[in-house]
Design a protein around this motif. Structure first.
Motif, PDB file in Angstrom:
ATOM      1  N   ALA A  85     -15.470 -39.020  64.593  1.00  0.00           N
ATOM      2  CA  ALA A  85     -14.458 -40.078  64.692  1.00  0.00           C
ATOM      3  C   ALA A  85     -13.061 -39.498  64.900  1.00  0.00           C
ATOM      4  CB  ALA A  85     -14.494 -40.943  63.435  1.00  0.00           C
ATOM      5  N   LEU A  86     -12.716 -38.489  64.093  1.00  0.00           N
ATOM      6  CA  LEU A  86     -11.361 -37.919  64.172  1.00  0.00           C
ATOM      7  C   LEU A  86     -11.120 -37.196  65.496  1.00  0.00           C
ATOM      8  CD1 LEU A  86     -10.911 -36.507  60.542  1.00  0.00           C
ATOM      9  CD2 LEU A  86      -9.988 -38.629  61.507  1.00  0.00           C
ATOM     10  N   ALA A  87     -12.193 -36.693  66.119  1.00  0.00           N
ATOM     11  CA  ALA A  87     -12.042 -35.924  67.359  1.00  0.00           C
ATOM     12  C   ALA A  87     -12.247 -36.778  68.608  1.00  0.00           C
ATOM     13  CB  ALA A  87     -13.041 -34.766  67.362  1.00  0.00           C
ATOM     14  N   ALA A  88     -12.113 -38.089  68.458  1.00  0.00           N
ATOM     15  CA  ALA A  88     -12.388 -39.005  69.570  1.00  0.00           C
ATOM     16  C   ALA A  88     -11.543 -38.706  70.805  1.00  0.00           C
ATOM     17  CB  ALA A  88     -12.160 -40.444  69.118  1.00  0.00           C
ATOM     18  N   LYS A  89     -10.332 -38.216  70.618  1.00  0.00           N
ATOM     19  CA  LYS A  89      -9.420 -37.993  71.749  1.00  0.00           C
ATOM     20  C   LYS A  89      -9.409 -36.543  72.227  1.00  0.00           C
ATOM     21  CE  LYS A  89      -6.304 -41.866  70.910  1.00  0.00           C
ATOM     22  NZ  LYS A  89      -4.885 -42.307  70.806  1.00  0.00           N
ATOM     23  N   LEU A  90     -10.355 -35.749  71.751  1.00  0.00           N
ATOM     24  CA  LEU A  90     -10.443 -34.358  72.205  1.00  0.00           C
ATOM     25  C   LEU A  90     -11.437 -34.246  73.362  1.00  0.00           C
ATOM     26  CD1 LEU A  90     -10.599 -32.185  68.940  1.00  0.00           C
ATOM     27  CD2 LEU A  90      -8.741 -32.288  70.604  1.00  0.00           C
ATOM     28  N   PRO A  91     -11.151 -33.394  74.349  1.00  0.00           N
ATOM     29  CA  PRO A  91     -12.160 -33.106  75.377  1.00  0.00           C
ATOM     30  C   PRO A  91     -13.399 -32.512  74.714  1.00  0.00           C
ATOM     31  CG  PRO A  91     -10.000 -32.287  76.045  1.00  0.00           C
ATOM     32  CD  PRO A  91      -9.882 -32.687  74.605  1.00  0.00           C
ATOM     33  N   ARG A  92     -14.560 -32.780  75.268  1.00  0.00           N
ATOM     34  CA  ARG A  92     -15.793 -32.310  74.644  1.00  0.00           C
ATOM     35  C   ARG A  92     -15.878 -30.788  74.623  1.00  0.00           C
ATOM     36  NH1 ARG A  92     -19.698 -36.976  77.253  1.00  0.00           N
ATOM     37  NH2 ARG A  92     -19.261 -38.535  75.653  1.00  0.00           N
ATOM     38  N   LYS A  93     -15.363 -30.129  75.651  1.00  0.00           N
ATOM     39  CA  LYS A  93     -15.400 -28.668  75.655  1.00  0.00           C
ATOM     40  C   LYS A  93     -14.567 -28.122  74.507  1.00  0.00           C
ATOM     41  CE  LYS A  93     -14.491 -24.521  78.382  1.00  0.00           C
ATOM     42  NZ  LYS A  93     -14.181 -23.955  79.714  1.00  0.00           N
ATOM     43  N   THR A  94     -13.375 -28.665  74.329  1.00  0.00           N
ATOM     44  CA  THR A  94     -12.499 -28.223  73.240  1.00  0.00           C
ATOM     45  C   THR A  94     -13.162 -28.449  71.896  1.00  0.00           C
ATOM     46  OG1 THR A  94     -10.536 -28.739  74.560  1.00  0.00           O
ATOM     47  CG2 THR A  94     -10.227 -28.516  72.187  1.00  0.00           C
ATOM     48  N   LEU A  95     -13.779 -29.626  71.738  1.00  0.00           N
ATOM     49  CA  LEU A  95     -14.416 -29.957  70.462  1.00  0.00           C
ATOM     50  C   LEU A  95     -15.585 -29.010  70.174  1.00  0.00           C
ATOM     51  CD1 LEU A  95     -14.765 -31.699  67.993  1.00  0.00           C
ATOM     52  CD2 LEU A  95     -15.988 -33.389  69.383  1.00  0.00           C
TER      53      LEU A  95
END
Length: 408
Positions: A85-95
């Motif tokens: 939920a908290l990482a919703a606005k992160l690119p998937r590669k970055t996450l």
């Protein structure tokens, strides 16, 4: 083709255009993602074979040392939905890089932990990225595959986890017993570091989906089908863990086999998981719901037979192998969650691994209760049969409601 009525939803969020990637590049990306699963699987299960060494180092009892397993599982359950939920606005590669980086650091720090409390806390922290990593990795794999091969793509990523039970965990356990349990966690940390490098090199940079937000991800928990699918995983697959948690004692005390055969029985379970993952992924690409329901129904019968024949060494080995094959439904459940979550896929996909850790705890707890009541280790199969039946009921309700909604 997939029979799920929402099968095309998981194809909407294609942050990486597969048309711009060669088949070789897609394969390398899947290998990179599977490497992370291999590291996570090895790190999760290796501690089970090294508890005596850990207990000796920190001068605690083996049962007390077992609390580190619960701490890791708690980290998985809590971390998956919160991070997603908290990482919703992160690119998937970055996450993915952040998640695997945390996993690598957590294992390195675990190997250096000076005391038992710090070791327990570090195992909890290391478990936090587990579910979110698998969830996001599954989404990436599915987004690069054509509609009729999505589950196979998810299965190839999860192959890292199943291979870990067969190869990674035994090697790490042997290393830990030969040198020190700390060496096993250094090895897992190294696998995590390698995964970070592979993802950084091969996975293309992606853009955040339009409208992505914490609120949108949390909307997944407002969908009844998401809850029902999670319940299928948490209840229906608890039986696998009920049997697996006590398989060593079932092998020696019920089947009367020597202790040396425990490793063979565990290997059969691992082989079954790999076979189930490969075959189940192919089956689910033709019928997603049929695979999930079929495996649950199969487990109801199989696990009852396990209890009735556990005293027979040959039947024990056959049933353990087939129980491992029950992993066939796991990629299908993962994909179904991605489907029914619509535009809140990350949270739903990550929560699947929280549900399976709940299944682990539930199965082991109920199996332990039956054993403590004097029914013997073989009775864990009856526990599994009941849990599989309950999971099947929940799944049939889910499908019926889905069809009813579709008709409307």
């Amino acid at each position: 083709m997939t029979d799920c009525t929402t099968a095309d939803r998981s194809l909407v969020d294609r942050r990486i255009d597969p048309a711009q990637l060669s088949p070789a590049t897609i394969l390398l990306i899947e290998i990179a993602l599977a490497a992370g699963g291999f590291g996570i699987g090895t790190g999760e299960f290796v501690i089970m074979g090294l508890l005596p060494e850990v207990a000796t180092t920190y001068q605690v009892s083996v049962p007390d040392a077992g609390n580190v397993i619960s701490a890791y599982a708690l980290g998985v359950v809590i971390g998956a939905p919160i991070i997603a939920a908290l990482a919703a606005k992160l690119p998937r590669k970055t996450l993915l890089l952040l998640l695997m980086g945390l996993f690598a650091i957590g294992n390195f720090a675990s190997a250096m932990a000076p005391g038992f409390l710090s070791f327990t806390a570090l195992r909890f922290i290391t478990g936090l990225p587990h579910g979110a990593y698998f969830g996001v990795a599954a989404l990436v794999a599915a987004s690069m595959a054509p509609p009729h091969r999505r589950v196979r793509a998810v299965g190839r990523v999860m192959l890292g986890l199943t291979i870990a039970t067969l190869i990674g965990t035994p090697i790490a356990t042997f290393l830990g017993q030969l040198m020190s349990w700390r060496a096993a966690f250094f090895m897992v940390a190294a696998i995590g570091g390698l995964t970070v490098a592979l993802i950084a090199i091969y996975l293309p940079k992606d853009e955040v989906a339009e409208g992505a937000s914490i609120r949108r991800e949390l909307s997944a928990f407002g969908r009844l089908q998401v809850w029902l699918s999670l319940a299928v995983a948490a209840i229906g697959f608890g039986g696998m863990f009920s049997i697996f948690s006590y398989i060593a004692k079932t092998t020696t005390d019920t089947a009367g086999l020597p202790t040396t055969m425990v490793a063979v029985v565990l290997a059969l379970f691992g082989i079954g998981m790999n076979v189930g993952n490969v075959v189940g992924s192919r089956m689910a690409d033709y019928s997603l719901n049929g695979t999930i329901g079929g495996v649950l129904a199969f487990n109801v019968v199989l696990m009852a037979i396990f209890s009735l024949t556990a005293h027979n060494p040959i039947m024990l080995c056959v049933c353990v192998f087939l129980t491992g094959c029950g992993f066939a439904a796991c990629p299908a459940v993962q994909t179904r969650l991605m489907d029914v979550a619509a535009d809140a896929q990350t949270l739903a996909a990550a929560s699947n691994h929280s549900a399976f850790n709940i299944a682990n705890a539930l199965g082991a707890w109920l199996g332990g209760m039956v054993i403590a009541a004097g029914y013997g280790y073989g009775a864990t199969g009856f526990v599994g049969s009941v849990l599989s039946a309950l999971g099947l009921v929940v799944f049939l309700i889910s499908v019926a409601l889905e069809k009813r909604t579709s008709r409307r």
